[in-house]
Design a protein around this motif. Structure first.
Motif, PDB file in Angstrom:
ATOM      1  N   ARG A 165       0.837  -1.223   0.000  1.00 25.25           N
ATOM      2  CA  ARG A 165       0.000   0.000   0.000  1.00 25.25           C
ATOM      3  C   ARG A 165       0.868   1.268   0.000  1.00 25.25           C
ATOM      4  O   ARG A 165       0.609   2.231   0.727  1.00 25.25           O
ATOM      5  CB  ARG A 165      -0.962   0.010   1.200  1.00 25.25           C
ATOM      6  N   TYR A 194       2.577  10.295   7.098  1.00 21.42           N
ATOM      7  CA  TYR A 194       2.856   9.057   6.364  1.00 21.42           C
ATOM      8  C   TYR A 194       4.276   8.596   6.663  1.00 21.42           C
ATOM      9  O   TYR A 194       5.162   9.435   6.846  1.00 21.42           O
ATOM     10  CB  TYR A 194       2.845   9.278   4.832  1.00 21.42           C
ATOM     11  N   GLY A 227       1.972   1.630   3.628  1.00 20.25           N
ATOM     12  CA  GLY A 227       0.857   2.545   3.790  1.00 20.25           C
ATOM     13  C   GLY A 227       1.214   3.998   3.545  1.00 20.25           C
ATOM     14  O   GLY A 227       0.392   4.894   3.726  1.00 20.25           O
ATOM     15  N   SER A 237      -6.190   8.130   1.924  1.00 24.64           N
ATOM     16  CA  SER A 237      -6.335   8.066   3.386  1.00 24.64           C
ATOM     17  C   SER A 237      -7.586   8.852   3.791  1.00 24.64           C
ATOM     18  O   SER A 237      -8.007   9.777   3.099  1.00 24.64           O
ATOM     19  CB  SER A 237      -5.091   8.647   4.068  1.00 24.64           C
TER      20      SER A 237
END
Lengths: 229, 229
Positions: free
Chosen positions: A27, A56, A109, A214
């Protein structure tokens, strides 16, 4: 020569697909950042790493003919970085990026910035497995660069017009620069920023947030009236 | 791949030798001008054509991926110009320049400027048959470009640091830029100019005059204490 070029691009496409699969599994949103030498790509990334640290996990792959200066600047800003030296080569390719992914701590992510070799020609044809291509154009480079180096502008999803703080000292016509870029690529997003002063940079972060999907990002973008993806 | 590169460079060397012979017969001093996109090469040439009009016949070969914008700017300044579009290519080669010489009115006893494609990587390896290679580096591009793109600085006889008028608005360290360039190429001449304002440009003209070997030039350079060639 044409056959050779096809073979090279064909093999590159296979490596790019493998990179994309690995990034997808983790991801990770990968952004391939391309421009002329000295347009301010590294300064932009240093600012983004500093500003987005809490939001992030971020990692960077740096491409240059020589030196590890840029990777050192990125590490000093707090993100892991792998430097690729291309030697005689004028662009990164997907095979090089795949090797870098083998050793880089994957920012699961989060974001992977891939800073390509400073070059407005060669990087255009090489898919690295990124989610989006970004072209950075400094206001000092003149309005006509999208017309003169069209392939890289045609391939980009976003043009960042950088060094906006220098506009008062130049003869540049920003409207014409954007018009020329849109002639080459009507679908490309365009943002005007200064990586040095930070002006306009929040719009770039919103652009990124909109593409990572997100929840935070979607909420913020929706509040501005831009439909979330 | 290495064999292919050798073949390409070998054939290029043959074409370059042929160009050099033709230029020598016509007593034309050819200058191969290389840089990143947007460093101000065309602005520099437009100024040089205007200022040197009475001194030498001048012609220009322009290289770009696309458009004939630059050739049009050169013609508007009063010199004949041939535009070469390289398409996907990231540099001029000697074969292209040979074709341009077939159609260009040869500036006998004068100057031929060859403005290469804006690129700090690819043009370095390709001899075009020029007398000298000149690399233009804008102060906006940052100090470290000679270290990051060493081949083109290693190949150049002269580095023109351009856009000096912008120095007050930048964080650039000019001394460091010159130091880095000299680490790559200790024999390279270095001049700081502004093609926009004309500052320092007379030194560039003296540098040219010194290399054309014309009597005027020799006299002027001798008066400055620099031994004529």
């Amino acid at each position: 020569m044409i056959q050779l070029e096809r073979n090279i691009l064909g093999r590159n496409a296979e490596y790019a697909a493998a990179n994309r699969a690995r990034l997808g599994t983790a991801r990770v949103t990968a952004l391939n950042v391309m421009s002329s030498p000295g347009s301010g790509k590294t300064t932009l990334l240093v600012r983004a790493i500093t500003d987005l640290r809490g939001r992030y996990p971020i990692a960077v792959i740096e491409g240059d003919q020589q030196t590890s200066n840029d990777a050192e600047r990125i590490r000093a800003a707090g993100a892991p970085a792998i430097q690729i030296n291309t030697g005689k080569g004028c662009h990164l390719d997907a095979h090089m990026v795949g090797h870098a992914l083998d050793t880089l701590a994957m920012p699961a992510g989060g974001l992977l910035f891939i800073e390509n070799v400073g070059n407005l020609v060669c990087p255009a044809a090489f898919d690295l497995g990124e989610a989006h291509k970004i072209v950075v154009l400094s206001v000092t480079e003149g309005e006509d660069k999208p017309l003169k180096y069209p392939d890289i502008f045609a391939a980009a999803d976003l043009m960042l017009i950088n060094k906006a703080d220098l506009i008062p000292h130049l003869d540049v016509d920003l409207g014409r620069m954007i018009d020329y870029a849109r002639r080459i690529n009507p679908d490309m997003d365009v943002l005007v920023v200064s990586a040095r002063t930070g002006a306009g940079i929040a719009d770039f972060y919103d652009w990124i947030a909109h593409r990572t999907g997100s929840k935070n990002a979607t909420a913020r973008v929706a509040a501005q009236g831009i439909p979330p993806t």
